[in-house]
Design a protein around this motif. Structure first.
Motif, PDB file in Angstrom:
ATOM      1  N   ALA A 150       0.828  -1.212   0.000  1.00 22.58           N
ATOM      2  CA  ALA A 150       0.000   0.000   0.000  1.00 22.58           C
ATOM      3  C   ALA A 150       0.860   1.259   0.000  1.00 22.58           C
ATOM      4  N   SER A 151       1.901   1.277   0.820  1.00 18.03           N
ATOM      5  CA  SER A 151       2.746   2.475   0.883  1.00 18.03           C
ATOM      6  C   SER A 151       3.550   2.655  -0.400  1.00 18.03           C
ATOM      7  N   ALA A 152       3.969   1.548  -1.024  1.00 22.10           N
ATOM      8  CA  ALA A 152       4.678   1.644  -2.303  1.00 22.10           C
ATOM      9  C   ALA A 152       3.760   2.198  -3.391  1.00 22.10           C
ATOM     10  N   MET A 153       2.490   1.763  -3.396  1.00 19.97           N
ATOM     11  CA  MET A 153       1.533   2.266  -4.378  1.00 19.97           C
ATOM     12  C   MET A 153       1.216   3.743  -4.130  1.00 19.97           C
ATOM     13  N   ALA A 154       1.129   4.140  -2.864  1.00 22.01           N
ATOM     14  CA  ALA A 154       0.903   5.556  -2.542  1.00 22.01           C
ATOM     15  C   ALA A 154       2.096   6.394  -2.992  1.00 22.01           C
ATOM     16  N   LEU A 155       3.297   5.848  -2.817  1.00 19.67           N
ATOM     17  CA  LEU A 155       4.514   6.545  -3.255  1.00 19.67           C
ATOM     18  C   LEU A 155       4.522   6.704  -4.771  1.00 19.67           C
ATOM     19  N   LEU A 156       4.156   5.652  -5.480  1.00 20.99           N
ATOM     20  CA  LEU A 156       4.061   5.712  -6.943  1.00 20.99           C
ATOM     21  C   LEU A 156       3.029   6.752  -7.372  1.00 20.99           C
ATOM     22  N   THR A 157       1.893   6.795  -6.670  1.00 18.74           N
ATOM     23  CA  THR A 157       0.839   7.766  -6.983  1.00 18.74           C
ATOM     24  C   THR A 157       1.344   9.195  -6.876  1.00 18.74           C
ATOM     25  N   CYS A 158       2.021   9.496  -5.783  1.00 16.58           N
ATOM     26  CA  CYS A 158       2.529  10.856  -5.577  1.00 16.58           C
ATOM     27  C   CYS A 158       3.589  11.219  -6.608  1.00 16.58           C
ATOM     28  N   VAL A 162      -4.421  -3.085 -21.789  1.00 17.79           N
ATOM     29  CA  VAL A 162      -5.200  -4.302 -21.537  1.00 17.79           C
ATOM     30  C   VAL A 162      -4.267  -5.522 -21.563  1.00 17.79           C
ATOM     31  N   SER A 163      -3.396  -5.583 -22.553  1.00 25.61           N
ATOM     32  CA  SER A 163      -2.471  -6.711 -22.674  1.00 25.61           C
ATOM     33  C   SER A 163      -1.524  -6.801 -21.481  1.00 25.61           C
ATOM     34  N   GLN A 164      -1.005  -5.656 -21.061  1.00 24.24           N
ATOM     35  CA  GLN A 164      -0.060  -5.650 -19.944  1.00 24.24           C
ATOM     36  C   GLN A 164      -0.738  -5.994 -18.617  1.00 24.24           C
ATOM     37  N   ILE A 165      -2.002  -5.593 -18.466  1.00 24.94           N
ATOM     38  CA  ILE A 165      -2.757  -5.991 -17.270  1.00 24.94           C
ATOM     39  C   ILE A 165      -2.907  -7.512 -17.260  1.00 24.94           C
ATOM     40  N   GLY A 166      -3.162  -8.096 -18.425  1.00 17.35           N
ATOM     41  CA  GLY A 166      -3.247  -9.555 -18.521  1.00 17.35           C
ATOM     42  C   GLY A 166      -1.958 -10.213 -18.065  1.00 17.35           C
ATOM     43  N   LEU A 167      -0.824  -9.651 -18.487  1.00 15.99           N
ATOM     44  CA  LEU A 167       0.479 -10.195 -18.073  1.00 15.99           C
ATOM     45  C   LEU A 167       0.657 -10.092 -16.559  1.00 15.99           C
ATOM     46  N   ILE A 168       0.265  -8.964 -15.985  1.00 13.30           N
ATOM     47  CA  ILE A 168       0.357  -8.793 -14.532  1.00 13.30           C
ATOM     48  C   ILE A 168      -0.490  -9.840 -13.817  1.00 13.30           C
ATOM     49  N   MET A 169      -1.701 -10.077 -14.314  1.00 17.27           N
ATOM     50  CA  MET A 169      -2.594 -11.061 -13.696  1.00 17.27           C
ATOM     51  C   MET A 169      -2.020 -12.468 -13.791  1.00 17.27           C
ATOM     52  N   VAL A 170      -1.346 -12.775 -14.886  1.00 15.16           N
ATOM     53  CA  VAL A 170      -0.670 -14.073 -15.003  1.00 15.16           C
ATOM     54  C   VAL A 170       0.369 -14.208 -13.899  1.00 15.16           C
ATOM     55  N   GLY A 171       1.168 -13.160 -13.700  1.00 18.76           N
ATOM     56  CA  GLY A 171       2.227 -13.218 -12.700  1.00 18.76           C
ATOM     57  C   GLY A 171       1.719 -13.390 -11.282  1.00 18.76           C
ATOM     58  N   TYR A 221       6.094  -5.882  -9.445  1.00 21.00           N
ATOM     59  CA  TYR A 221       7.072  -4.927  -9.979  1.00 21.00           C
ATOM     60  C   TYR A 221       6.643  -4.434 -11.361  1.00 21.00           C
ATOM     61  N   HIS A 222       5.960  -5.290 -12.103  1.00 22.63           N
ATOM     62  CA  HIS A 222       5.479  -4.868 -13.429  1.00 22.63           C
ATOM     63  C   HIS A 222       4.368  -3.830 -13.300  1.00 22.63           C
ATOM     64  N   ILE A 223       3.614  -3.867 -12.198  1.00 23.21           N
ATOM     65  CA  ILE A 223       2.639  -2.798 -11.945  1.00 23.21           C
ATOM     66  C   ILE A 223       3.356  -1.454 -11.894  1.00 23.21           C
ATOM     67  N   MET A 224       4.466  -1.403 -11.160  1.00 25.62           N
ATOM     68  CA  MET A 224       5.249  -0.172 -11.057  1.00 25.62           C
ATOM     69  C   MET A 224       5.835   0.221 -12.408  1.00 25.62           C
ATOM     70  N   ASN A 225       6.418  -0.748 -13.088  1.00 19.54           N
ATOM     71  CA  ASN A 225       7.068  -0.475 -14.365  1.00 19.54           C
ATOM     72  C   ASN A 225       6.075   0.021 -15.402  1.00 19.54           C
ATOM     73  N   HIS A 226       4.942  -0.666 -15.478  1.00 20.14           N
ATOM     74  CA  HIS A 226       3.938  -0.271 -16.468  1.00 20.14           C
ATOM     75  C   HIS A 226       3.430   1.142 -16.198  1.00 20.14           C
ATOM     76  N   ALA A 227       3.281   1.493 -14.932  1.00 15.41           N
ATOM     77  CA  ALA A 227       2.833   2.843 -14.590  1.00 15.41           C
ATOM     78  C   ALA A 227       3.784   3.888 -15.155  1.00 15.41           C
ATOM     79  N   VAL A 228       5.077   3.596 -15.121  1.00 18.38           N
ATOM     80  CA  VAL A 228       6.079   4.565 -15.574  1.00 18.38           C
ATOM     81  C   VAL A 228       6.131   4.632 -17.101  1.00 18.38           C
TER      82      VAL A 228
END
Length: 533
Positions: free
Chosen positions: A75-83, A299-308, A322-329
């Motif tokens: 949660a704190s990592a996601m909040a950090l990414l958000t900011c 959509v494709s990258q979300i599918g990959l995240i869900m696989v992981g 980690y791909h959630i973070m990477n994809h966001a960037v």
């Protein structure tokens, strides 16, 4: 110690206060405020790393009654990414003519709600936050008031209202049977339930809504309308595609963990993620509109995240996170650069855009680096997360499926990358805004640093260590080079002159069809759970 509720409230409070200030002053102060907020969230992240999960009960009521906020590492990592991303977007939008007091109020309010979703520990509170975010996102999508943006905004709003009605129905049934909605208490209570069948309907209702929020197959058709609508500001598209869609994935993770004592659907969602990834890149390749191509790629990258995250392997799970973070960037960067390109070329048609590198060197460089990130090129952030997901699948059919998914991603971005080369037809280099160029170059460099220091960042963010083996990484390097070569052969040999998949662009689900798909997905989940439990 900084109270968690202030991290949620400060953006919306500041967005209200700056309405009293001149717009120029307000814009500068918002960037300064966002930098301070980023530091505050970083302090909370450090505190969580040192002392473990932070729980905050608003009003001092017992855990299962009060509004409870929870900051664990995720949660704190996601909040950090958000900011971090909102700081980039507020800097990017400084000189935009449409960025007035109302826009900034809505944008900062959205930040408050996203952080609240990540930090809330109660399902009903999350429901309220998502509903409020849906309303604000709808207004932001329609902000330029064109006919198409209003249509796409209303479609987004109505579809999400329907989906969250399913979520609310599941919440009501769950509360009636268990009496709690707090994640911690829910996990404990569900572990004591003796009849798993009694949880089928609550789970099916909620997971249907969450699957739509995460844009899983077949519930993703709303996403391109929202993220790729022509007149939506590029920073809004970047936040939606890079960050907000991850709230669905985040809620999926929390919900699965809470129901894990009774219900395990990981294998099903791994398969659905795999199908989503394939359908996503196929539809992305069919597009000639650059924003729609990027939206379907999400959509494709979300599918990959869900696989992981559903594979059951620690490496794949943390690789997925980690791909959630990477994809966001890299997806935020791609949407921002796409917006700059559209502004310069006055078109969204990929076939009409050439020579970006010569005309807009900084934008071209940021686009290249982001593409290298999303295709998993060695030394870039996507290579690390994809490497971990692939390692977690070693020896299974998914390992070969992941190769196919990445090949599809490579082909899509070979097509997209064509806009970088050729003659632009313009004699002078584009005079892009210096802040916009600084933001896209800064974000793109995070794609590089996220690859070079990938193992270290995973250790910092999640306190897990997965050192990259040189021999294994060498094999992945050869595999990437082979996939790149094959992708070039397939694209230039089969699709360069004629896009045989263009016929797919005519397939568009209306509101009724999307509602039907939601209902069918719910029915499928009920039947699946009845059979497997």
């Amino acid at each position: 110690m900084i109270n968690l509720h202030w991290i949620i409230l400060l953006p919306i409070i500041f967005g209200t206060v700056v309405k009293l200030l001149p717009l120029k002053t307000a814009k500068k102060l918002m960037v300064l405020f966002q930098a301070v907020l980023l530091v505050l969230v970083f302090v909370i992240f450090i505190e969580v790393r040192k002392n473990g999960t932070i729980l905050e009960n608003i009003g001092g009521w017992p855990d299962t009654i009060s509004i409870t906020l929870r900051a664990d590492l995720l949660a704190s990592a996601m909040a950090l990414l958000t900011c971090l991303l909102f700081l980039a977007m507020l800097t990017f939008v400084q000189n935009k003519h449409y960025a007035d007091h109302l826009f900034f109020f809505l944008f900062l309010s959205l930040e408050s709600l996203i952080i609240g979703i990540f930090l809330s520990n109660d399902l009903f509170n999350i429901f309220v936050l998502i509903e409020a975010a849906t309303l604000i996102i709808t207004i932001l999508i329609m902000y330029k008031k064109t006919n198409l943006s209003i249509y796409d905004g209303m479609m987004y709003f109505l579809i999400n209202v329907v989906a969250m009605s399913f979520f609310l129905m599941g919440l009501g049934m769950l509360y009636k049977k268990i009496g709690v909605l707090d994640f911690y208490a829910l996990e404990t209570a569900l572990s004591q339930v003796k009849d798993p069948d009694s949880m089928i309907l609550p789970y099916a209702f909620m997971i249907t809504a969450v699957s739509l929020k995460a844009a899983l197959m077949p519930l993703f058709s709303w996403l391109p309308k929202a993220h790729g609508t022509p007149s939506a500001p590029s920073e809004v598209s970047a936040i939606l595609s890079g960050l907000y869609v991850k709230t669905g994935v985040y809620l999926f993770i929390r919900l699965q963990l809470a129901f894990s004592p009774l219900i395990n659907t990981s294998e099903l969602f791994m398969v659905l993620g795999f199908i989503t990834a394939i359908v996503g890149f196929v539809l992305a390749f069919a597009q000639t509109d650059i924003k729609l191509l990027l939206a379907y790629s999400t959509v494709s990258q979300i599918g990959l995240i869900m696989v992981g995250i559903n594979m059951g392997s620690p490496q794949a799970y943390w690789g997925g996170l980690y791909h959630i973070m990477n994809h966001a960037v890299f997806k935020s960067t791609l949407f921002l650069t796409a917006g700059m390109i559209i502004t310069e070329y006055k078109t969204r048609n990929l076939d009409e855009i050439k020579g970006v590198f010569n005309l807009m060197p900084a934008v071209g460089m940021a686009t290249v680096i982001s593409i290298l990130g999303i295709v998993g090129a060695p030394l870039f952030n996507g290579s690390i997360s994809k490497y971990l997901i692939s390692e977690g699948s070693s020896g299974s059919w998914i390992e070969y499926g992941l190769i196919f998914i990445n090949l599809g991603t490579i082909i899509v971005f070979i097509k997209y990358g064509q806009l970088l080369f050729g003659e632009s037809g313009k004699k002078e280099t584009a005079n892009s805004d210096i802040l916009e160029k600084a933001v896209v170059l800064g974000l793109s460099m995070l794609c590089f640093f996220g690859g070079i220091f990938g193992s270290e960042l995973i250790s910092i963010l999640f306190e897990v260590n997965f050192p990259v083996e040189i021999l294994s990484h060498g094999v992945k390097l050869l595999l990437f080079v082979g996939s790149l070569f094959l992708g070039l052969v397939i694209y230039y040999g089969l699709f360069k002159k004629k896009n045989y998949l263009a016929v797919l662009n005519a397939i568009e689900l209306g509101f009724n069809e999307i509602c039907l798909s939601i209902t069918l997905f719910f029915a499928f989940m009920v039947i699946y759970l009845k059979i497997t439990l």
